[in-house]
Design a protein around this motif. Sequence first.
Motif, PDB file in Angstrom:
ATOM      1  N   TRP A 119      -8.820   8.926  -6.985  1.00 14.77           N
ATOM      2  CA  TRP A 119      -9.525   9.354  -5.429  1.00 14.77           C
ATOM      3  C   TRP A 119     -10.438  10.197  -5.498  1.00 14.77           C
ATOM      4  CZ3 TRP A 119      -8.127   6.321  -1.961  1.00 14.77           C
ATOM      5  CH2 TRP A 119      -7.036   5.574  -2.019  1.00 14.77           C
ATOM      6  N   TYR A 178     -14.952  -2.274   4.015  1.00 13.91           N
ATOM      7  CA  TYR A 178     -13.916  -1.417   4.866  1.00 13.91           C
ATOM      8  C   TYR A 178     -14.884  -0.172   5.716  1.00 13.91           C
ATOM      9  CZ  TYR A 178      -9.518   0.552   5.935  1.00 13.91           C
ATOM     10  OH  TYR A 178      -8.348   1.129   6.654  1.00 13.91           O
ATOM     11  N   TYR A 179     -15.440   0.380   4.860  1.00 17.35           N
ATOM     12  CA  TYR A 179     -15.555   1.951   5.365  1.00 17.35           C
ATOM     13  C   TYR A 179     -17.156   1.638   5.923  1.00 17.35           C
ATOM     14  CZ  TYR A 179     -11.559   3.813   3.407  1.00 17.35           C
ATOM     15  OH  TYR A 179     -10.159   3.781   2.873  1.00 17.35           O
ATOM     16  N   GLN A 198      -3.315  12.829   4.116  1.00 13.00           N
ATOM     17  CA  GLN A 198      -3.835  12.078   3.207  1.00 13.00           C
ATOM     18  C   GLN A 198      -5.118  11.150   4.139  1.00 13.00           C
ATOM     19  OE1 GLN A 198       0.448  11.228   1.515  1.00 13.00           O
ATOM     20  NE2 GLN A 198      -1.062  10.116   0.569  1.00 13.00           N
ATOM     21  N   HIS A 244      -7.937  10.857   3.495  1.00  7.90           N
ATOM     22  CA  HIS A 244      -9.288  10.316   2.712  1.00  7.90           C
ATOM     23  C   HIS A 244     -10.626  10.550   3.376  1.00  7.90           C
ATOM     24  CE1 HIS A 244     -10.985   7.879  -0.253  1.00  7.90           C
ATOM     25  NE2 HIS A 244     -11.601   6.752   0.466  1.00  7.90           N
ATOM     26  N   ASP A 289      -6.039  16.515   2.735  1.00  3.90           N
ATOM     27  CA  ASP A 289      -5.842  15.374   1.471  1.00  3.90           C
ATOM     28  C   ASP A 289      -6.210  16.415   0.186  1.00  3.90           C
ATOM     29  OD1 ASP A 289      -6.856  12.211   1.335  1.00  3.90           O
ATOM     30  OD2 ASP A 289      -7.297  13.492  -0.417  1.00  3.90           O
ATOM     31  N   TRP A 290      -5.638  16.105  -0.931  1.00  2.00           N
ATOM     32  CA  TRP A 290      -5.901  16.622  -2.046  1.00  2.00           C
ATOM     33  C   TRP A 290      -7.299  16.530  -2.785  1.00  2.00           C
ATOM     34  CZ3 TRP A 290      -1.589  14.189  -6.297  1.00  2.00           C
ATOM     35  CH2 TRP A 290      -2.037  13.040  -6.443  1.00  2.00           C
ATOM     36  N   CYS A 346      -4.928  20.176   0.023  1.00  5.12           N
ATOM     37  CA  CYS A 346      -3.583  20.446  -0.416  1.00  5.12           C
ATOM     38  C   CYS A 346      -2.794  19.187  -0.886  1.00  5.12           C
ATOM     39  CB  CYS A 346      -2.913  21.117   0.924  1.00  5.12           C
ATOM     40  SG  CYS A 346      -2.830  19.962   2.144  1.00  5.12           S
ATOM     41  N   ASP A 347      -1.747  19.432  -1.685  1.00  3.31           N
ATOM     42  CA  ASP A 347      -0.800  18.108  -2.100  1.00  3.31           C
ATOM     43  C   ASP A 347       0.064  17.963  -0.661  1.00  3.31           C
ATOM     44  OD1 ASP A 347       1.000  16.636  -3.112  1.00  3.31           O
ATOM     45  OD2 ASP A 347       0.648  17.524  -5.172  1.00  3.31           O
ATOM     46  N   ALA A 348       0.069  16.917  -0.525  1.00  5.83           N
ATOM     47  CA  ALA A 348       0.853  16.228   0.701  1.00  5.83           C
ATOM     48  C   ALA A 348       2.419  16.640   0.622  1.00  5.83           C
ATOM     49  CB  ALA A 348       1.017  14.899   0.864  1.00  5.83           C
ATOM     50  N   THR A 398      -1.730   6.898   7.611  1.00  3.32           N
ATOM     51  CA  THR A 398      -1.962   5.476   7.666  1.00  3.32           C
ATOM     52  C   THR A 398      -2.124   4.636   6.384  1.00  3.32           C
ATOM     53  OG1 THR A 398      -3.986   5.190   8.406  1.00  3.32           O
ATOM     54  CG2 THR A 398      -2.323   5.249  10.044  1.00  3.32           C
ATOM     55  N   ILE A 399      -2.168   3.516   6.366  1.00  5.89           N
ATOM     56  CA  ILE A 399      -2.167   2.465   5.374  1.00  5.89           C
ATOM     57  C   ILE A 399      -2.530   3.021   4.012  1.00  5.89           C
ATOM     58  CG2 ILE A 399      -3.169   0.142   4.688  1.00  5.89           C
ATOM     59  CD1 ILE A 399      -2.725  -0.571   7.618  1.00  5.89           C
ATOM     60  N   GLY A 400      -1.929   2.993   2.999  1.00  4.88           N
ATOM     61  CA  GLY A 400      -2.148   3.198   1.706  1.00  4.88           C
ATOM     62  C   GLY A 400      -1.979   4.762   1.237  1.00  4.88           C
ATOM     63  N   TRP A 441       1.620   6.822  -2.956  1.00  9.49           N
ATOM     64  CA  TRP A 441       1.001   7.548  -3.812  1.00  9.49           C
ATOM     65  C   TRP A 441       2.109   8.763  -4.050  1.00  9.49           C
ATOM     66  CZ3 TRP A 441      -2.803   5.414  -6.705  1.00  9.49           C
ATOM     67  CH2 TRP A 441      -3.541   4.490  -6.111  1.00  9.49           C
ATOM     68  N   ILE A 442       3.024   8.797  -3.325  1.00 10.90           N
ATOM     69  CA  ILE A 442       3.893   9.772  -3.321  1.00 10.90           C
ATOM     70  C   ILE A 442       5.209   9.586  -4.247  1.00 10.90           C
ATOM     71  CG2 ILE A 442       5.452  11.289  -1.922  1.00 10.90           C
ATOM     72  CD1 ILE A 442       2.256  11.662  -1.519  1.00 10.90           C
ATOM     73  N   TYR A 501     -10.151  -0.843  -3.516  1.00  6.88           N
ATOM     74  CA  TYR A 501      -9.769  -1.840  -2.767  1.00  6.88           C
ATOM     75  C   TYR A 501     -10.836  -2.114  -1.594  1.00  6.88           C
ATOM     76  CZ  TYR A 501      -9.000   2.439   0.022  1.00  6.88           C
ATOM     77  OH  TYR A 501      -9.209   3.621   0.519  1.00  6.88           O
TER      78      TYR A 501
HETATM   79  C1  LIG Z   1      -5.538   4.906   0.821  1.00  9.99           C
HETATM   80  S1  LIG Z   1      -5.882   6.623   1.195  1.00  9.99           S
HETATM   81  C2  LIG Z   1      -5.745   6.634   2.699  1.00  9.99           C
HETATM   82  C3  LIG Z   1      -6.758   5.771   3.604  1.00  9.99           C
HETATM   83  C4  LIG Z   1      -6.721   6.132   5.038  1.00  9.99           C
HETATM   84  N1  LIG Z   1      -5.724   5.473   5.658  1.00  9.99           N
HETATM   85  C5  LIG Z   1      -8.071   5.372   5.445  1.00  9.99           C
HETATM   86  O1  LIG Z   1      -8.174   4.585   6.022  1.00  9.99           O
HETATM   87  O2  LIG Z   1      -9.168   5.934   4.898  1.00  9.99           O
HETATM   88  C6  LIG Z   1      -4.848   7.525   0.383  1.00  9.99           C
HETATM   89  C7  LIG Z   1      -5.352   9.232   0.289  1.00  9.99           C
HETATM   90  O3  LIG Z   1      -4.113   9.740  -0.088  1.00  9.99           O
HETATM   91  C8  LIG Z   1      -4.817  10.936  -1.078  1.00  9.99           C
HETATM   92  N2  LIG Z   1      -3.673  11.270  -1.617  1.00  9.99           N
HETATM   93  C9  LIG Z   1      -2.819  10.762  -2.691  1.00  9.99           C
HETATM   94  N3  LIG Z   1      -1.861  11.409  -3.040  1.00  9.99           N
HETATM   95  C10 LIG Z   1      -1.769  12.625  -2.381  1.00  9.99           C
HETATM   96  C11 LIG Z   1      -1.247  13.804  -2.506  1.00  9.99           C
HETATM   97  N4  LIG Z   1      -0.242  13.875  -3.371  1.00  9.99           N
HETATM   98  N5  LIG Z   1      -1.371  14.675  -1.676  1.00  9.99           N
HETATM   99  C12 LIG Z   1      -2.627  14.702  -0.850  1.00  9.99           C
HETATM  100  N6  LIG Z   1      -3.416  13.570  -0.711  1.00  9.99           N
HETATM  101  C13 LIG Z   1      -3.013  12.434  -1.508  1.00  9.99           C
HETATM  102  C14 LIG Z   1      -5.922  10.383  -1.620  1.00  9.99           C
HETATM  103  O4  LIG Z   1      -6.577  11.435  -2.040  1.00  9.99           O
HETATM  104  C15 LIG Z   1      -6.401   9.465  -0.611  1.00  9.99           C
HETATM  105  O5  LIG Z   1      -7.393  10.170   0.255  1.00  9.99           O
END
Ligand SMILES: C[S@@+](CC[C@H](N)C(=O)[O-])C[C@H]1O[C@@H](n2cnc3c(N)ncnc32)[C@H](O)[C@@H]1O
Length: 292
Positions: A14, A29-30, A74, A76, A95-96, A120-122, A139-141, A145-146, A205
């Motif tokens: 990430w 995408y971005y 999260q 991003h 986000d972390w 922070c950690d979610a 949202t999506i994605g 990760w959790i 992705y």
């Molecule tokens: C696919 S992205 C989310 C995308 C977002 N929907 C977008 O459109 O940009 C997933 C995000 O989750 C974050 N993430 C993953 N595990 C995490 C955790 N345990 N704590 C905080 N953030 C986390 C990643 O750093 C990443 O930025």
Amino acid sequence: MTTSAHEAGNRAFWEQAAATHGTHAGDRYYDLAKVVAGGTLMTLHEEGALAAATGAPADDPLSRLGGLSVLHLQSHIGVDGVVMARAGARVTCADWSPTALRRAQELAAQVGVRIETVECDARDLPAALHGRFDLVYVTIGAICWIDDLDRWMRQVAAVLRPGGVLVLVELHPLLQMLEARVPEIVMDLPYGGGAAGTWEGSGTYADPDAPVQSSTTCYAHSLGEIVTGAVSAGMRVDRLVEHDALDFDPRGDDLVTRDEDGRLRLRLGRGREEGSRGEPLPVAFTLLATRA
Ligand SMILES: C[S@@+](CC[C@H](N)C(=O)[O-])C[C@H]1O[C@@H](n2cnc3c(N)ncnc32)[C@H](O)[C@@H]1O
């Protein structure tokens, strides 16, 4: 591989993805220029979820965000958070990834809005965030990760104020199971149970050619586990909608195919008639849940 090695692999991915997304011509995408020019990258499902959560009309889904306190969890690189801030919400992006949050602040400055960022950690949100938010937008994605989804749901409930709403728009666990459909169907992740799958790869992705090498681990959560997790965390489920179409290809690997209406669907096998296409399977879902 141990859990902490999985976590280290995910964090490293990430950090790299946050540094590269929206910076290459190959990024499908971005499109940050579109956001800076006043547009949005939200999907129809994300806009529909925000409209439903705030009571906004479907044709003006962000019109009731003014004055609301929103946690983009999260987040991003903060694209949707910045768009919600421009619509009048007080937005905190969490986000972390410090690189992701720095990019979010840069985008906010370009758009001319203010956002708060919290690294922070979610699964362990800071006490300073507790009870503060009208909406938690995820949202999506995100939840793949959790590892411990019940704990994550308890954190979401804790940061919502009473009456606040979780807006969760996610890929369907069925789509997560599927690795490939050509030349044969490969399903390599269980439907749920928190099962982990690890992949070695390159690119992301959004940008398959990005100079990113990764070893990432995702976790499977069934729809039942997601809903039960929300309820067990003290939230009331208001809406659960399963979607059979997407307006973008979330993984960039062509599992979903484009239909005549321009939307992407997951079709396996064939329909009843010889030569007909199989009916579309669910590919995403929207969950709205209110903190009691
Ligand atoms: C696919 S992205 C989310 C995308 C977002 N929907 C977008 O459109 O940009 C997933 C995000 O989750 C974050 N993430 C993953 N595990 C995490 C955790 N345990 N704590 C905080 N953030 C986390 C990643 O750093 C990443 O930025």
